[in-house]
Design a protein around this motif. Structure first.
Motif, PDB file in Angstrom:
ATOM      1  N   GLY A 110       0.811  -1.211   0.000  1.00 33.35           N
ATOM      2  CA  GLY A 110       0.000   0.000   0.000  1.00 33.35           C
ATOM      3  C   GLY A 110       0.844   1.261   0.000  1.00 33.35           C
TER       4      GLY A 110
ATOM      5  N   ARG B 177      -0.984   1.698   4.759  1.00 35.13           N
ATOM      6  CA  ARG B 177      -2.432   1.590   4.618  1.00 35.13           C
ATOM      7  C   ARG B 177      -2.807   1.452   3.145  1.00 35.13           C
ATOM      8  N   TRP B 178      -3.993   0.880   2.892  1.00 40.10           N
ATOM      9  CA  TRP B 178      -4.522   0.783   1.548  1.00 40.10           C
ATOM     10  C   TRP B 178      -6.047   0.801   1.634  1.00 40.10           C
ATOM     11  N   SER B 179      -6.681   1.185   0.520  1.00 44.11           N
ATOM     12  CA  SER B 179      -8.130   1.353   0.496  1.00 44.11           C
ATOM     13  C   SER B 179      -8.860   0.008   0.575  1.00 44.11           C
TER      14      SER B 179
ATOM     15  N   ASN C  97     -13.388  -1.086   9.402  1.00 41.91           N
ATOM     16  CA  ASN C  97     -12.587  -0.090   8.672  1.00 41.91           C
ATOM     17  C   ASN C  97     -13.441   1.144   8.383  1.00 41.91           C
TER      18      ASN C  97
ATOM     19  N   ASP D  55     -12.850   4.264   8.219  1.00 44.76           N
ATOM     20  CA  ASP D  55     -12.286   5.318   7.362  1.00 44.76           C
ATOM     21  C   ASP D  55     -11.989   4.820   5.956  1.00 44.76           C
ATOM     22  N   GLY D  56     -12.308   3.553   5.667  1.00 43.75           N
ATOM     23  CA  GLY D  56     -12.073   3.020   4.333  1.00 43.75           C
ATOM     24  C   GLY D  56     -10.640   2.608   4.079  1.00 43.75           C
ATOM     25  N   PHE D  57      -9.883   2.356   5.141  1.00 40.99           N
ATOM     26  CA  PHE D  57      -8.497   1.923   4.987  1.00 40.99           C
ATOM     27  C   PHE D  57      -8.194   0.726   5.879  1.00 40.99           C
TER      28      PHE D  57
END
Length: 209
Positions: free
Chosen positions: A116, A179-181, A188, A190-192
């Motif tokens: 990521g 981090r990665w989406s 998760n 926050d979308g990470f």
């Protein structure tokens, strides 16, 4: 003004990473050998007052890796020996990333790699570099802390370092959050997805300032 300089530095770092991966780089001179024993002796002495740095250099020495120096020009010089970590590039322990020397707004040492991207919040992680200038005897241990949360910034970097001119040997060690989406969920929000990488064998390089 500071933001503009930071973005310019980040863009140069991203370009250097791409050049390394594609095998294309700055103009180079003939390959040179580095006296591994001498370089490690000096680097170990530079780390003597920092237990974490000393342990990292000892792990590097125990790995018995040798490097062939290839002279390169700033603004970007990737280290010749990549780091190993407990998460590698996201598929389990193994090759993790590389140290890098940058010279856009002054000589800095940094790191890029891992799965990521580099997370903007590094609480609980600590990435450092121990360095020694073979040309003038200067040495120090410095924290890698500067990173912009923008797509072009692929590195985390030190402050501008006063190593003086010459060949600098350095080892990057410590830990780093990535981090990665992922889809937004309760786990998760926050979308990470986040993962902490811890270096087992430092990235080592001999670079010119």
């Amino acid at each position: 003004m500071h933001r503009v300089r930071s973005i310019r530095l980040a863009a140069a770092a991203a370009a250097s990473a791409l050049l390394m991966l594609t095998g294309v780089g700055h103009a180079t001179a003939e390959r040179e050998s580095v006296d591994w024993s001498s370089a490690m002796r000096h680097l170990r002495a530079a780390a003597a007052d920092n237990p974490a740095a000393l342990a990292a250099v000892d792990r590097l020495i125990a790995s018995n890796q040798q490097l062939a120096m290839q002279k390169a020009a700033l603004p970007a010089q990737p280290f010749q020996i990549p780091a190993q970590s407990d998460i590698g590039r996201g598929g389990g322990p193994g090759v993790y990333g590389s140290g890098i020397a940058l010279g856009v707004d002054g000589f800095r040492l940094g790191f890029f790699g891992g799965p990521g991207t580099i997370a903007p919040n590094q609480t609980g992680a600590k990435m450092e570099v121990v360095w020694y200038n073979l040309s003038n005897g200067r040495s120090a241990t410095d924290l890698l802390y500067e990173h912009n949360d923008v797509p072009v910034d692929t590195t985390i970097r030190t402050r501008v370092l006063d190593t003086g001119p010459g060949m600098v040997v350095a080892a990057v060690y410590g830990s780093l959050w990535h981090r990665w989406s992922v889809p937004v969920s309760e786990a998760n929000p926050d979308g990470f997805q986040y993962q902490l990488g811890t270096i087992s064998i430092p990235s080592f390089g001999a670079v010119y300032n």
